[in-house]
Structures are given as C-alpha cells and as structure tokens.
Design an enzyme around this catalytic site. Structure first.
Site, PDB file in Angstrom:
ATOM      1  N   CYS A 115      49.385  39.373  36.644  1.00 24.55           N
ATOM      2  CA  CYS A 115      48.822  38.181  36.005  1.00 24.55           C
ATOM      3  C   CYS A 115      49.604  37.731  34.776  1.00 24.55           C
ATOM      4  O   CYS A 115      49.383  36.634  34.280  1.00 24.55           O
ATOM      5  CB  CYS A 115      47.378  38.430  35.598  1.00 24.55           C
ATOM      6  SG  CYS A 115      46.442  39.201  36.916  1.00 24.55           S
ATOM      7  N   HIS A 367      43.087  30.560  38.321  1.00 25.63           N
ATOM      8  CA  HIS A 367      44.068  31.571  37.898  1.00 25.63           C
ATOM      9  C   HIS A 367      45.120  31.767  38.986  1.00 25.63           C
ATOM     10  O   HIS A 367      45.026  32.693  39.794  1.00 25.63           O
ATOM     11  CB  HIS A 367      43.320  32.877  37.608  1.00 25.63           C
ATOM     12  CG  HIS A 367      44.191  34.038  37.230  1.00 25.63           C
ATOM     13  ND1 HIS A 367      45.417  33.917  36.616  1.00 25.63           N
ATOM     14  CD2 HIS A 367      43.966  35.373  37.373  1.00 25.63           C
ATOM     15  CE1 HIS A 367      45.924  35.116  36.415  1.00 25.63           C
ATOM     16  NE2 HIS A 367      45.083  36.028  36.859  1.00 25.63           N
ATOM     17  N   CYS A 397      44.734  40.058  30.786  1.00 24.16           N
ATOM     18  CA  CYS A 397      44.666  41.405  31.343  1.00 24.16           C
ATOM     19  C   CYS A 397      45.549  41.421  32.594  1.00 24.16           C
ATOM     20  O   CYS A 397      45.892  40.369  33.124  1.00 24.16           O
ATOM     21  CB  CYS A 397      43.236  41.779  31.703  1.00 24.16           C
ATOM     22  SG  CYS A 397      42.431  40.592  32.802  1.00 24.16           S
ATOM     23  N   GLY A 399      46.303  43.373  36.387  1.00 23.94           N
ATOM     24  CA  GLY A 399      45.873  44.325  37.403  1.00 23.94           C
ATOM     25  C   GLY A 399      46.736  45.570  37.372  1.00 23.94           C
ATOM     26  O   GLY A 399      47.921  45.491  37.095  1.00 23.94           O
TER      27      GLY A 399
END
Lengths: 414, 345
Positions: A115, A367, A397, A399
């Site tokens: 991300c 996103h 954040c 993954g």
C-alpha cells in the site's frame, strides 16, 4: 558518530533554529515537486477505469504529466512506478512512458511495498536525485484492482510456514483478518468504526461538491464498453451516507470478526497518480513551478497480524528524525485501509481530527493500492494550498506488517 | 608571529606547559575531528621558530588536553572515543595510563591547580568525572544530564568544580558537601538570564537558552568566571550574586569556542571564535585602566589571521604579559603578542 559530531557543530552555527525552520528552509539542493496530479478514482469492476488495464492507466497519466508540466521529456531521466498486483508492471511503465512522449533515454522501473508503493516510488526518485544519480524523475502510483492479482496464488514454502516464526506465517493473513485483529486487540467498536466511516464520506462529499478536488484531478478520456468517456470525478463517494445506514451493513469478514464491513473499509478502486521531482536549482533553471519540498520518508516494521497500526510507528519515527511534533504538521493524509486502524492511529497519536483527512479518505474515495501513496501527496498538497498551510504528513499502513510516512512542505502560499 | 602547521590534522586545543616557558601542547584530530585519528603535538619555541619535539597518535580525535601539575613531562588528553590518556613525553609512543569510563566524547580535561593530585573530565554523556592519576576508576561522577562542553577546578579552592553545558547553565559543585540527592551541586546559574545591571545598547530581555561551549575562572578575583557560547556573547558571572551575568561582551559574530582569563591582569581575557578571530577584552573592572569597577567591558583588540574556526587560545605564563598561542581549523598554531593587535584604549 561522525554524523552526530557534524550536526552538533552545525547547530552551534545556527543557534535558535527550530526544527520547523530547518525543514521549511529553501536550499538549492532540496528535492522539490513541480507537478502532482491524479486520475479520478473509479470503482473497480464496474467503474470508469474497468476497461483500462495497468499499462493503459500508466500511459494516460504519463501523457498528462508531459502535457501539464510543459517539461521537455528529455529532462526526465527515470520513471518509477509503484504497483502491487501486477508482476509485469516494469514492462508496462517502460512501454507506456515511451508511448507517452518520453524518449528512450528516459529509464523506468517499478517498486512494490504494497500500500505504500506510491510513496516508495516518490522516495526512490527523490533518493536518486539526492545522491546525484539523476536530476529529474517522475514517480507514478497506479493500480488496476479490476484486473485483480494482489493476493498470493500459493502459500509460502514449508520452510517459511513451518519455521516456527508466527510473524512469517502471519504474512498469509488476509487484510480483513488483520483489521478485525486491530478492532479486537485495541477495542475499537463497530460503532466507532461506522461513525468514522460516515465522517469520511461526509468530508469527501463536501469536498467534491465544493470543487476542492479540481486542482488535483486531471481528466482523462478512456474507453468504457467500447465508447470514449471522459472521466472527471471520483466515483467512490456515496452521497448522503449516514451512520445509521452504515451500521446496518453486515460484517465483511464474519469468519474473523464482526466489526469491519464493506462500508467502513477502503473501497476497491482503480486509479493512478504522478509526481514530478527535481532539485530546486533545476526547477528554477527550467522555470518549473515549485509546488512543494520533499523533506523525507521512512518505514517502520511491526507484527503482520495487526498491520493496520503501521502509521502509529512510522509517524513518530519520522517526526523524531526531523525533531518535529504533530503540532508542527498542518495537514495529515492517513490512509483509511479500514476504520479500525484509522480510529486507532488517530486516537493513539492524538491527532487533531480537523487536520487529518479533511477531504475524507480511502473509505470514501477508494484505495488503489500502489496509487495511494502518490494520491495522498496530490490531495494533501491541494488541501495545503487551499488552507495556505505548510507542512503535510502522509502515512499508510502496509500489508504484512509495516507503516510508511513522508513529510512535504507546501510552497504555494499566495 | 610564530606559526606551526599541524599538517593533516585540525587542532582543537592548545596549552602552554606550566613548567617550561617554551613548551606547548596541541590536541588535534583528522578531518576536523569528525572521524579519524587524533594527534597530540608537543611543540617547542626555539630560535628557529616552532619545532615539533614529538607527537603521539591516538585512535580518535583529541578535543582537549591539560598539563599535569605534578609531573613536568606528563599531560592528559580528552578523546572522542570517551578515553582519557596520560602521556609522558619521555616515554615511547603510547600513553603511560588511560581511563575509559565516559560513554561518549570527552570534551574537556582539567588538572586540579591547588591540590595537584586529582583531575577532572567532562563529556557529551552528561557527566563530569573526578579522577586520581593513581586510581584506575573515577573517584566521583557528577551528573549534569546535558552535554558538558567544559569543566574546571577552581584555581582558588581545590574542592570547587564548575561546568557549562548544552542546556545553557553554569553549574557549581562543592565536593566537600555530602553527596545526597543533589550530588554536590550547589548552584545552577542560567547563563541566558538577563544581566543584573542593564547594559546600554545591548537590550534587557533574556535571550533564551543558548549552548555554552567554554568557561574559565578569573585568576585573581575568586568568585568571577567568564563563559562563552553559541550566541557569540561572552558573559562574566560573579558567584556571590549568581542570578545573572555581571557583564556582557558582545562582538563575536559566531560561536565562542574558548575563553581564558589572563594570568597577569585581573580584568583581561582572550577568546577564540568560529568567526575566525581571537579577541582581547577587558571586563572594565580594573579602575587603573579606566574601568569604573563594576565595569562595562569592551573589546580591546582582535587577531584575524586565522582562516578557519579558531578553536583554542592559551596565555603564556612566563615572560612578557601579552604573549599567547591560538589554534584553528586552518591547521595552524600561532604564537603572538596581543599588544600588537590592541587598538587605542
């Protein structure tokens, strides 16, 4: 040691200079952003970009970079694409940049830190400029979630899964499960999450109505079901979303918990964003408008099973590196992967909610994994310009258990 | 003016020997002391200029040095690796003793001028340690909790220690007191406090905390000290009225790295600064010289032959009163007479 001795001597020469003055200072060697644009964010599978796969997306955004920046494409030495799902991303960015008007002397590569890939692409180009490898580069973040491909196709090898290290095995954990873990471990209730989500939608709707997104979005014309369509607006924003409405939605990951739903999680979305970077001296030489200064970015690792709390480690880390506090930050773009982690991070770090995601976030906007890191810069800088504010903090954040954060200083204050 | 080049090394500190009128020591480091070896130069002033009698190599930069008061050939060095080493000029190429307790760079060492049997060190690790050359471990550790750039024994009382630190305070410790929770601390004077008597033309308010890099005791008036730091202003303090400075001597354009009171005249001091000048000052206390006692200080002259940060100065104890030595990052040690640089009174 040597670096500390040097910085102690430097601080003896510039007494009384507060950290905020140090980062907002303008030096010829600063890495600056001269263009930050994005496509509209469209719903995956059924929205405006469903028929525009990754290479098409990257082509379209790079075309806009050439058009909007007036830069001589020959000046751009490297293009870095942040993308998560597509293992062929490097092919796509190379072919797309050649087709979009860049000469074959412009190089291209791709990066993947899930991300944060968009921010990592910005950091990659910025680091090359800082060390003198290149003088000018473009960072792109793009994701075509409609194609899919962001999940593993097979589990890890036995050596990893049965290594005895829980963290390694936890890298297989689906994101929804990590969100439920955060909700349970840190007691973020369903109510809190839905309230947060409703506010995200409300803010995004208000921003869209007021036309605030207009200076970030570059309209593009793509084919949808064979016909040419010009996309101008983010599609994820559902008007008139209420807490009551969200509260009725059934949990999305019932096998893991009952707090995260499709309504309080980030939407699955297609989109792309691009940032043009060069040294300040270069920007002045080429007559490029200086939008902002890239101050720095950093990454922090943590347990994969609660990956959502990533920003609560990355943000203090980057603030400490520059001697700043949250009070020095004017606008915060914190990626809303899930309401669970957004609420946790906001409340644990005691963020001023009026500074954080003032135009809503991924819950309302979407996103597109690799795009987000670059998209936050576009949105954050646009908001800084609107407020006449200076310091932007972006964070997300990641993954498999990481968090990334970046600091930028808006210089368009008139 | 006599000159010596410390080729390849940038000096941090220069000190005249208390035993020999023509001997000097210079502590230096490679690469401006940021990284690399250190070197201790033992220099002699001869008819042919300054000659290097001997040098010692060390692992890390040397930030300060002090001559032994007990032994004419011995001196201590303060090392960037936290070590304090005792060198004997007549003995080999290695130190005869060493102490490693500080966890960070040692910024100053000073030998007790009265009882001569102890010395102290101050460090970036926020402590001042008292040592005896005969003991392997420190006798006492005085916590300051902030990088201590300079510490000294009072030349008037063997048990009074003063230090200045990054947190803009001058601390006085009395080693005769019982340790208790105060750890011998008797006074902590904020250096940045406004002066007791307003100085015309300077302004009244407090300037805010400013790192203090150096200080020195007056050799004749036993409660007077001078400090110099990052704001370029030299301040004199009287410990009998410690709430603020007595006198402000502004003038340096950058940080003051070293101040030292004259061993011959009770009102004269010498400073070295990052603005590449060494300046002579009077604090105005000498009535015979036209000061009025409580004194407005002023600059009396400056030497600007250095072409890099001036890091150390020391007065020559012997002979005519004006001779001194200065060292700077331009790799030069200069020996000169301040009277040549003093303007009209």
């Amino acid at each position: 040691m040597a670096a500390e001795r040097l910085s102690s001597i430097v601080s003896q020469l510039t007494p009384g200079q507060k950290p905020i003055d140090t980062i907002t200072q303008k030096n010829p060697d600063d890495v600056v952003i001269t263009l930050a644009i994005r496509t509209p964010l469209c719903k995956a599978y059924k929205g405006g970009l469903k028929d525009t796969p990754l290479d098409g997306l990257v082509f379209k955004i790079l075309e806009q970079v050439v058009r909007k920046s007036n830069i001589d494409p020959q000046m751009v030495e490297d293009i870095c694409l942040g993308n998560v799902s597509d293992s062929k991303a490097a092919y796509y960015v190379r072919a797309a940049c050649l087709a979009a008007g860049f000469p074959n002397t412009t190089a291209a590569s791709s990066v993947n830190r899930f991300c944060s890939s968009g921010l990592k692409a910005v950091q990659d180009i910025a680091n090359q400029i800082i060390t003198g490898s290149i003088e000018c580069g473009v960072a792109v973040g793009a994701e075509h979630m409609s194609t899919g491909g962001d999940r593993l196709t097979r589990p890890f090898v036995d050596d990893i899964v049965h290594s005895g290290t829980q963290d390694a095995a936890d890298c297989l954990m689906p994101m929804g499960q990590t969100s439920e873990n955060v909700g349970k471990d840190f007691n973020i209730t369903r109510e809190q999450q839905d309230l947060y989500a409703a506010e995200s939608f409300r803010r995004a709707e208000a921003a869209q109505k007021a036309g605030w997104f207009d200076d970030e979005i570059t309209p593009i014309t793509v084919k949808v079901d064979g016909k040419d369509v010009t996309l101008t607006r983010d599609e994820g924003i559902r008007p008139n979303t209420t807490f009551e409405g969200l509260n009725k939605i059934r949990p999305a990951f019932p096998e893991f918990g009952d707090r995260s739903t499709g309504g309080n999680s980030s939407q699955v979305t297609d989109g792309a964003a691009a940032v043009l970077l060069m040294k300040r001296s270069k920007a002045l030489e080429l007559g490029q408008p200086i939008l902002a200064k890239f101050v720095g970015a950093t990454v922090a690792g943590l347990a994969p099973r609660i990956m959502g709390i990533g920003p609560s480690l990355a943000v203090p880390k980057i603030l400490t590196k520059f001697g700043l506090t949250l009070d020095d930050i004017d606008v915060i773009e914190l990626n809303e992967a899930f309401a669970s982690m957004a609420v946790y991070c906001r409340d644990t770090m005691k963020m001023d909610y009026s500074k954080m995601n003032p135009r809503g976030g991924a819950i309302a906007l979407g996103h597109p994994l690799g795009c987000t890191g670059a998209r936050q810069i576009c949105t954050g800088l646009s908001e800084c310009r609107r407020r006449k504010a200076k310091v932007l903090l972006t964070t997300m954040c990641i993954g498999t258990g990481m968090g990334m954060a970046g600091i930028f200083v808006n210089e368009q204050l008139d | 003016m006599l000159e010596f080049r410390t080729q390849g090394f940038n000096p941090y500190s220069v000190k005249y020997s208390p035993f020999f009128d023509s001997r000097l020591a210079v502590g230096a480091g490679a690469n401006f002391g940021l990284v690399g070896n250190g070197r201790l130069f033992i220099l002699n002033l001869t008819a042919n200029g300054i000659v290097c009698e001997k040098f010692f190599e060390t692992q890390d930069c040397l930030f300060d040095l002090t001559w032994s008061e007990q032994h004419e050939n011995q001196l201590l060095t303060a090392g960037g690796d936290g070590s304090i080493k005792l060198f004997d000029i007549g003995v080999g190429e290695f130190p005869v003793a060493g102490w490693q307790e500080h966890s960070r760079e040692v910024f100053s060492v000073h030998w007790n001028l009265v009882n001569k049997g102890t010395f102290l060190s101050s460090s970036w690790d926020g402590t001042v340690k008292i040592w005896s050359p005969e003991k392997k471990e420190s006798l006492m550790t005085l916590p300051v909790h902030s990088c201590v750039y300079s510490a000294q024994f009072s030349p008037h009382h063997p048990d009074i220690v003063t230090c200045v630190s990054r947190d803009s305070h001058l601390r006085v410790f009395d080693l005769r007191t019982k340790p208790s929770a105060q750890n011998h601390l008797t006074l902590a004077v904020p250096i940045h406090a406004p002066p007791k008597v307003p100085i015309p033309g300077y302004g009244q308010g407090s300037v805010g905390p400013t790192e203090c890099l150096t200080h020195d005791w007056n050799k004749y008036r036993d409660s007077i000290l001078a400090t110099g730091g990052v704001d370029g202003v030299i301040r004199t303090f009287d410990l009998r009225v410690p709430s603020g400075p007595v006198n402000l001597l502004p003038g340096h354009e950058y940080a003051v790295r070293k101040v030292t009171w004259s061993p011959h005249l009770s009102d004269v001091l010498l400073s070295a600064s990052y603005d590449m000048t060494c300046r002579v000052w009077t604090d105005g206390s000498n009535v015979d010289q036209g000061g009025n006692g409580a004194g407005l200080g002023r600059e009396m002259g400056r030497m600007d032959r250095h072409t890099e940060f001036a890091m150390g100065v020391d007065w020559c104890l012997f002979g005519a009163e004006g001779w001194c030595s200065s060292c700077a990052w331009d790799e030069r040690v200069l020996v000169w007479d301040v009277r040549e640089y003093m303007g009209p009174a």
